[in-house]
Scaffold this motif. Structure first.
Motif, PDB file in Angstrom:
ATOM      1  N   VAL A   1       0.834  -1.197   0.000  1.00 22.31           N
ATOM      2  CA  VAL A   1       0.000   0.000   0.000  1.00 22.31           C
ATOM      3  C   VAL A   1       0.873   1.252   0.000  1.00 22.31           C
ATOM      4  N   SER A   2       2.042   1.140   0.649  1.00 23.59           N
ATOM      5  CA  SER A   2       2.895   2.325   0.742  1.00 23.59           C
ATOM      6  C   SER A   2       3.387   2.752  -0.636  1.00 23.59           C
ATOM      7  N   MET A   3       3.298   1.849  -1.618  1.00 18.98           N
ATOM      8  CA  MET A   3       3.683   2.211  -2.981  1.00 18.98           C
ATOM      9  C   MET A   3       2.853   3.379  -3.498  1.00 18.98           C
ATOM     10  N   PHE A   4       1.616   3.498  -2.962  1.00 18.20           N
ATOM     11  CA  PHE A   4       0.782   4.610  -3.405  1.00 18.20           C
ATOM     12  C   PHE A   4       1.264   5.935  -2.840  1.00 18.20           C
ATOM     13  N   GLN A   5       2.018   5.846  -1.759  1.00 17.46           N
ATOM     14  CA  GLN A   5       2.503   7.074  -1.144  1.00 17.46           C
ATOM     15  C   GLN A   5       3.771   7.513  -1.869  1.00 17.46           C
ATOM     16  N   THR A   6       3.599   8.065  -3.073  1.00 15.63           N
ATOM     17  CA  THR A   6       4.785   8.414  -3.852  1.00 15.63           C
ATOM     18  C   THR A   6       5.375   9.730  -3.419  1.00 15.63           C
ATOM     19  N   GLY A   7       4.581  10.520  -2.681  1.00 14.52           N
ATOM     20  CA  GLY A   7       5.064  11.838  -2.333  1.00 14.52           C
ATOM     21  C   GLY A   7       4.851  12.839  -3.464  1.00 14.52           C
ATOM     22  N   SER A   8       4.383  12.357  -4.605  1.00 14.57           N
ATOM     23  CA  SER A   8       4.161  13.234  -5.755  1.00 14.57           C
ATOM     24  C   SER A   8       2.726  13.755  -5.741  1.00 14.57           C
ATOM     25  N   VAL A   9       2.577  15.075  -5.804  1.00 11.96           N
ATOM     26  CA  VAL A   9       1.251  15.683  -5.713  1.00 11.96           C
ATOM     27  C   VAL A   9       0.349  15.200  -6.835  1.00 11.96           C
ATOM     28  N   ASN A  10       0.946  15.004  -7.998  1.00 12.99           N
ATOM     29  CA  ASN A  10       0.149  14.563  -9.136  1.00 12.99           C
ATOM     30  C   ASN A  10      -0.528  13.225  -8.870  1.00 12.99           C
ATOM     31  N   THR A  11       0.252  12.316  -8.288  1.00 20.41           N
ATOM     32  CA  THR A  11      -0.330  11.019  -8.003  1.00 20.41           C
ATOM     33  C   THR A  11      -1.495  11.153  -7.046  1.00 20.41           C
ATOM     34  N   TYR A  12      -1.292  11.977  -6.024  1.00 20.18           N
ATOM     35  CA  TYR A  12      -2.370  12.159  -5.063  1.00 20.18           C
ATOM     36  C   TYR A  12      -3.589  12.736  -5.752  1.00 20.18           C
ATOM     37  N   ALA A  13      -3.369  13.750  -6.583  1.00 17.59           N
ATOM     38  CA  ALA A  13      -4.487  14.356  -7.308  1.00 17.59           C
ATOM     39  C   ALA A  13      -5.175  13.320  -8.172  1.00 17.59           C
ATOM     40  N   PHE A  14      -4.362  12.508  -8.782  1.00 18.74           N
ATOM     41  CA  PHE A  14      -4.885  11.451  -9.642  1.00 18.74           C
ATOM     42  C   PHE A  14      -5.791  10.503  -8.857  1.00 18.74           C
ATOM     43  N   ILE A  15      -5.281  10.044  -7.726  1.00 15.84           N
ATOM     44  CA  ILE A  15      -6.054   9.097  -6.914  1.00 15.84           C
ATOM     45  C   ILE A  15      -7.285   9.766  -6.346  1.00 15.84           C
ATOM     46  N   LEU A  16      -7.115  11.020  -5.957  1.00 17.70           N
ATOM     47  CA  LEU A  16      -8.260  11.771  -5.437  1.00 17.70           C
ATOM     48  C   LEU A  16      -9.369  11.833  -6.485  1.00 17.70           C
ATOM     49  N   THR A  17      -8.984  12.153  -7.707  1.00 19.91           N
ATOM     50  CA  THR A  17      -9.965  12.224  -8.791  1.00 19.91           C
ATOM     51  C   THR A  17     -10.636  10.879  -9.005  1.00 19.91           C
ATOM     52  N   LEU A  18      -9.791   9.857  -8.979  1.00 15.25           N
ATOM     53  CA  LEU A  18     -10.344   8.510  -9.130  1.00 15.25           C
ATOM     54  C   LEU A  18     -11.403   8.263  -8.060  1.00 15.25           C
ATOM     55  N   GLY A  19     -11.096   8.662  -6.814  1.00 14.56           N
ATOM     56  CA  GLY A  19     -12.054   8.482  -5.728  1.00 14.56           C
ATOM     57  C   GLY A  19     -13.327   9.257  -5.976  1.00 14.56           C
ATOM     58  N   VAL A  20     -13.162  10.494  -6.438  1.00 18.16           N
ATOM     59  CA  VAL A  20     -14.349  11.310  -6.737  1.00 18.16           C
ATOM     60  C   VAL A  20     -15.205  10.622  -7.790  1.00 18.16           C
ATOM     61  N   LEU A  21     -14.521  10.077  -8.790  1.00 17.33           N
ATOM     62  CA  LEU A  21     -15.257   9.384  -9.866  1.00 17.33           C
ATOM     63  C   LEU A  21     -16.026   8.192  -9.316  1.00 17.33           C
ATOM     64  N   VAL A  22     -15.358   7.462  -8.443  1.00 17.64           N
ATOM     65  CA  VAL A  22     -16.035   6.293  -7.877  1.00 17.64           C
ATOM     66  C   VAL A  22     -17.277   6.732  -7.126  1.00 17.64           C
ATOM     67  N   ILE A  23     -17.129   7.777  -6.281  1.00 13.48           N
ATOM     68  CA  ILE A  23     -18.282   8.245  -5.499  1.00 13.48           C
ATOM     69  C   ILE A  23     -19.378   8.734  -6.438  1.00 13.48           C
ATOM     70  N   LEU A  24     -18.942   9.455  -7.441  1.00 11.68           N
ATOM     71  CA  LEU A  24     -19.914   9.959  -8.429  1.00 11.68           C
ATOM     72  C   LEU A  24     -20.651   8.807  -9.105  1.00 11.68           C
ATOM     73  N   GLY A  25     -19.834   7.819  -9.520  1.00 14.43           N
ATOM     74  CA  GLY A  25     -20.455   6.669 -10.179  1.00 14.43           C
ATOM     75  C   GLY A  25     -21.420   5.968  -9.254  1.00 14.43           C
ATOM     76  N   VAL A  26     -21.017   5.761  -8.009  1.00 17.28           N
ATOM     77  CA  VAL A  26     -21.889   5.061  -7.063  1.00 17.28           C
ATOM     78  C   VAL A  26     -23.175   5.856  -6.868  1.00 17.28           C
ATOM     79  N   SER A  27     -23.051   7.207  -6.774  1.00 22.68           N
ATOM     80  CA  SER A  27     -24.254   8.009  -6.527  1.00 22.68           C
ATOM     81  C   SER A  27     -25.184   8.008  -7.742  1.00 22.68           C
ATOM     82  N   ILE A  28     -24.615   7.822  -8.924  1.00 28.63           N
ATOM     83  CA  ILE A  28     -25.472   7.802 -10.109  1.00 28.63           C
ATOM     84  C   ILE A  28     -26.139   6.445 -10.299  1.00 28.63           C
TER      85      ILE A  28
END
Lengths: 719, 174, 97
Positions: A691-718
């Motif tokens: 799991v620590s592999m996700f902790q790249t320290g790179s802001v882009n990756t975090y933004a990427f994963i954050l967006t992915l999470g938003v998409l998942v929530i959005l998809g679930v709500s739809i």
């Protein structure tokens, strides 16, 4: 001990001449004094501390300087150690004389505080004062006092002197708790405590690994017995809901005679007794226990602690009377041990080993006594044995002391305990020689010494019990009787052999060493003399009624008979009632005919004959010093090696247990259990790493994963 | 007319937004951003949010964007025309994500009910505007019903100022 | 017009998201976040036309938060720049495992 005798004589055979209330005089102080002695000596030992401990570690030699210039920490224990015992003995005597004057049918229980209270179960810190406990207290404090005195002379030059007295006082404290405790629980406290002190004192010279191991062996073997004691206590508790003596013995009326429950209780108690009192199969620790200082052997491993098992059976007499199987087991194991240990003693060369096996053998006799329902006889032998065996051990201690000094002067490394190195010591140590001969004749059962009356009583009671109207196993008891007689003859032989090898014949120490052999100092020989008096007269307090008027009872000159028997009557009455009810009157004839007086004469004459024969046979043998002795052959080799019991235990019990433990350790614990635990750890660690592999320290990756999470929530709500 | 204007503003806003993302120089991005904010302010006006439109211009496009500009100038990034866009696979995946988001939003909007003209809220706002004026219409609930969040916002700003000063000053010392 | 506003909001939001994802300049990422906030503001104002003045009040709060965020965020960027001499988010990864 003479005081006991005169007090008894004054009573004219009946301990209860007038009635009145028995008022105990400071009974708590009897227990408290040795404890205070322990604390004081222990504090001194700690203050003495470092140099003595270092000296012990370096091999036991400490330059203490001249006796007059020793530090206070080394001289005070000489006063404190025996002192507390002396005072305790005096208090016991005062109480004893008070007790003599009153009829005491019920024990006096002095309760101090509630030790533990859990639900319906309570145990009080209470002392039970009755005839049996007082007899034991007299032995423990009286003989204990003498042995403490002896120790002053014997141990004075030892580096660990204060520590020695601290342990010895602690032992006496626990022993008194054992015999005075008013419940099995309190008795168990003492039981464990004396085991601890035994361990501490066997391994007193702990820098010697062999001695430390002997202490461990004693402790571990005793644990097996303690397991039995505990189970028996649990059974008692589930049956009666209490562990106090008085209610338990009152409650035995509800028990079924010969029932499974009472048999289980007695057998488990006997397992405990066998451990503490060194009976087959748990006797193996006692010979090894001789690694401790010789006064310790005398006090703990001859006179007091090892008799705790006998005390236990005598105390629980009513339980054992209710179980014919239990009684037969106790007597059977006892007589087997008596015979078995006696044969081993024939071929031992170490003077203390001979005495150790002799002790095992004599303890066997005591168990025969209490096993056949002759509780007073068993306790009687316990008492006389305390005199003469303590005397023998202390005498051997004096011999070893002298031998050790002699070898010390010439810097020889010969074994100071090997009888093959002794010989002819009577010229150098006459007092020791005479007193030890008295004890030897006493233990051999020569009239009119103490051992004759006590041992003969036991042998006779075994025969008489087998001849009872409805005896459970009449033939078995006849066999016991015969075996006990043979063991008595063997006793006479090996004891005489020991005396001849030690004191008679030519001196084998070497001429230079012989010059340094010396008689023990007064502080050591006075206890020997006092114990010798006890060994001579101790038996007269319980001369059987049948012998009183015969020549063996001095033609009726003694003022009383069976005094101890009557004295212990309140303790054993209930057991005797049970016995009378279910077995009827015991017989008054031996299995092959002949009355008590006849067999008493036969046995003492036979014992005397064996003594004389042994004196001539062994005296004629050419004994060579240990260093030049050839290895024994044939059956003598088997005896010398103690029937290889230790080896067999090692092969069939210790090694399998070790193997099983190793299996549990290596396979079950180290592999399976540790493996499981470690695997859980590895899984968590691996998951975390992944799991620590996700902790790249790179802001882009975090933004990427954050967006992915938003998409998942959005998809679930739809959807 | 209103709808037409809305489309114009919307078009400008979308175009400027794209510009923000793709402009090479930070200053360029910033200028596109100002444009987008102004266009959005226009849509606010069309949606009867006059006060917000004014605040959008004054505070957002004015104050905040100038702050950004200050920082860019301070860090001397203005002329930097380095390749800032992520290349290759990352851009494709990002585009995929954005597309997925767009699809999902479209799906959501498609399913929603079409409201013709202005809603019920618009009439209430118009009434409030008529009674209290455009500022009063928004100030009244702000100082009555929503006074606690309003005050908390004040504290938030205070904390932000303190934080910003602390951060900037510490950097100066080290 | 509400529908159109919502579509506009969605489009600008997606553009802002894309910008946050693909740009490496921290300041421009900030600007894209501001874009997203504005997209949300458009939606709020549209919904105010549907449900009442509360939508506009919410926009007010969003703007305040945006101002605070800009102040703190830019301060952080200045700090980082002082240390690394760059605002490229790809060149610092202090929060690595």
């Amino acid at each position: 001990m003479t005081a006991l005798l005169t007090a008894a004589l004054a009573q004219g055979g009946s301990p209860a001449a007038e009635s009145g209330a028995f008022e105990p005089f400071l009974p708590g102080l009897i227990v408290l004094l040795p404890l205070l002695g322990f604390l004081a000596n222990g504090a001194l030992a700690l203050a003495h501390g470092r140099d003595s401990a270092n000296a012990v570690r370096a091999g036991g030699e400490l330059d203490l300087g001249e006796r007059g210039s020793r530090p206070l920490t080394h001289t005070l224990p000489s006063w404190i150690g025996p002192g507390v015992l002396g005072v305790a003995f005096v208090i016991t005597l005062v109480n004893f004389t008070r007790m003599l004057g009153v009829e005491l049918a019920e024990p006096v229980v002095v309760s101090y505080w509630t030790w533990m209270a859990t639900g319906t179960f309570t145990v009080d810190a209470a002392l039970q004062l009755d005839q049996l406990s007082f007899l034991m207290m007299m032995i423990v404090t009286g003989v204990g006092f003498l042995i403490h005195l002896f120790s002053v002379g014997y141990m004075q030059d030892d580096a660990g002197y204060p520590r020695y007295f601290a342990f010895l006082n602690l032992f006496v404290f626990f022993m008194l708790v054992l015999v005075m405790g008013a419940s099995y629980a309190l008795m168990f406290v003492g039981w464990e405590g004396v085991g601890l002190c035994s361990y501490l004192l066997i391994g007193f010279w702990f820098s010697d690994k062999e001695k430390a191991d002997a202490g461990k062996k004693a402790f571990i073997v005793n644990r097996i017995g303690d397991f039995g004691f505990l189970v028996a206590m649990f059974l008692l508790y589930t049956t009666f809901g209490t562990l106090d003596f008085v209610p338990v013995f009152d409650g035995t009326e509800t028990l079924v005679y010969g029932g499974g429950l009472v048999t289980a209780i007695t057998l488990f108690f006997f397992l405990g007794a066998a451990g503490k009192s060194a009976q087959i199969p748990l006797y193996v620790w006692l010979p090894d226990a001789m690694a401790g200082p010789t006064p310790v052997s005398a006090l703990i491993h001859a006179a007091t602690m090892v008799t705790a098992g006998v005390y236990l059976v005598a105390r629980s007499s009513v339980l054992f009377a209710l179980s014919p199987v239990g009684g037969a087991t106790v007597a059977g194991v006892g007589v087997l041990t008596a015979l078995f240990a006696a044969t081993i003693a024939l071929q031992q060369h170490d003077i203390k080993k001979v005495l150790a096996y002799s002790t095992v053998s004599q303890l066997g006799y005591m168990f025969v006594g209490v096993g056949v329902g002759a509780y007073a006889a068993g306790v009687f032998h316990l008492m006389t044995h305390a005199f003469f065996k303590a005397l023998l051990f202390l005498g051997s201690g004096a011999v070893i002391h002298s031998m050790h000094h002699a070898y010390h002067h010439t810097h020889s490394h010969e074994d100071a305990q090997d009888m093959r190195n002794m010989g002819g010591l009577k010229a150098h140590m006459p007092i020791t020689w005479i007193t030890m001969w008295i004890a030897t004749l006493a233990i051999a059962g020569i009239w009119p010494l103490a051992g004759f009356f006590s041992k003969d009583e036991i042998i006779w009671q075994a025969a008489a019990f087998g001849g009872a109207e409805t005896a459970p196993y009449p033939l078995l008891y006849s066999l016991y009787w015969a075996m006990a007689l043979v063991a008595a003859m063997l006793t006479a032989f090996y004891m005489t052999r020991m005396m001849v090898m030690t004191f008679h014949g030519a001196n084998r120490t070497g001429t230079e060493e012989a010059k340094h052999l010396h008689e023990a100092p007064a502080i050591m020989w006075v206890p020997l003399a006092v114990l010798a008096v006890g060994s001579v007269f101790g038996g007269w307090i319980n001369v059987p009624e049948a012998l009183r008027t015969s020549v063996l009872g001095f033609g009726g000159a003694l003022p009383m008979s069976e005094w101890l028997h009557h004295w212990l009557e309140p303790i054993t009455a209930r057991a005797h009632e049970v016995q009378l009810e279910h077995l009827g009157e015991v017989a008054h004839a031996a299995p092959i005919g002949g009355g008590e007086v006849a067999w008493a004469i036969i046995s003492t004459v036979a014992a005397l004959a064996v003594v004389v024969a042994a004196f001539r046979v062994v005296g004629a043998q050419k004994v060579v010093p240990a260093a030049q002795s050839p290895a024994p052959t044939g059956f003598a080799k088997v005896l010398y090696n103690k029937y290889y019991v230790d080896e067999h235990y090692d092969r069939f019990i210790v090694r399998p247990i070790l193997g099983a433990s190793r299996f549990c350790w290596k396979v079950i614990d180290a592999t399976i259990i540790d493996g499981t635990v470690n695997a859980v750890g590895w899984i968590a660690k691996g998951l975390g790493w992944g799991v620590s592999m996700f902790q790249t320290g790179s802001v882009n990756t975090y933004a990427f994963i954050l967006t992915l999470g938003v998409l998942v929530i959005l998809g679930v709500s739809i959807f | 007319m209103t709808v037409f204007l809305f489309y114009v503003f919307a078009g400008i806003a979308i175009g400027a937004s794209i510009g923000v993302v793709i402009a090479r120089s930070p200053v360029g991005s910033l200028l596109f951003m100002v444009t987008a904010l102004a266009a959005i302010a226009g849509t606010f006006v069309l949606m009867e949010a006059h006060f917000l439109a004014a605040v959008q211009i004054i505070v957002y496009a004015g104050a905040i964007m100038v702050l950004f500009l200050f920082v860019i100038m301070l860090l001397n990034l203005g002329h930097e025309a380095q390749r800032d866009l992520k290349g290759g696979a990352f851009a494709v995946v990002s585009a995929g994500l954005a597309g997925a988001m767009a699809g999902l939003l479209a799906l959501q909007l498609r399913g929603s009910e079409v409201v013709a003209g202005s809603g019920a809220g618009a009439e209430a706002i118009a009434a409030a505007n008529a009674e209290y004026g455009v500022v009063g219409a928004i100030a009244r609930p702000l100082y009555t019903t929503y006074v606690v969040p309003f005050e908390i916002t004040g504290i938030l700003l205070l904390v932000a100022i303190v934080g910003a000063v602390a951060l900037a000053k510490r950097g100066e010392q080290s | 017009m509400i529908n159109e506003a919502l579509v506009l909001s969605a489009i600008i939001f997606v553009i802002g998201t894309f910008g946050v994802l693909v740009r490496r300049n921290a300041i421009i990422m900030f600007l894209c976040i501001e874009l997203q906030l504005n997209a949300v503001n458009v939606a709020f104002v549209a919904f105010a036309n549907l449900y009442g003045i509360e939508g506009q009040i919410f926009v007010f709060f969003v703007m305040t938060v945006a101002a605070a965020e800009a102040a703190v965020g830019l301060a952080i960027i200045i700090s980082i720049f002082r240390h690394y001499e760059t605002v490229d988010v790809g060149s610092f990864n202090l929060l690595k495992w």
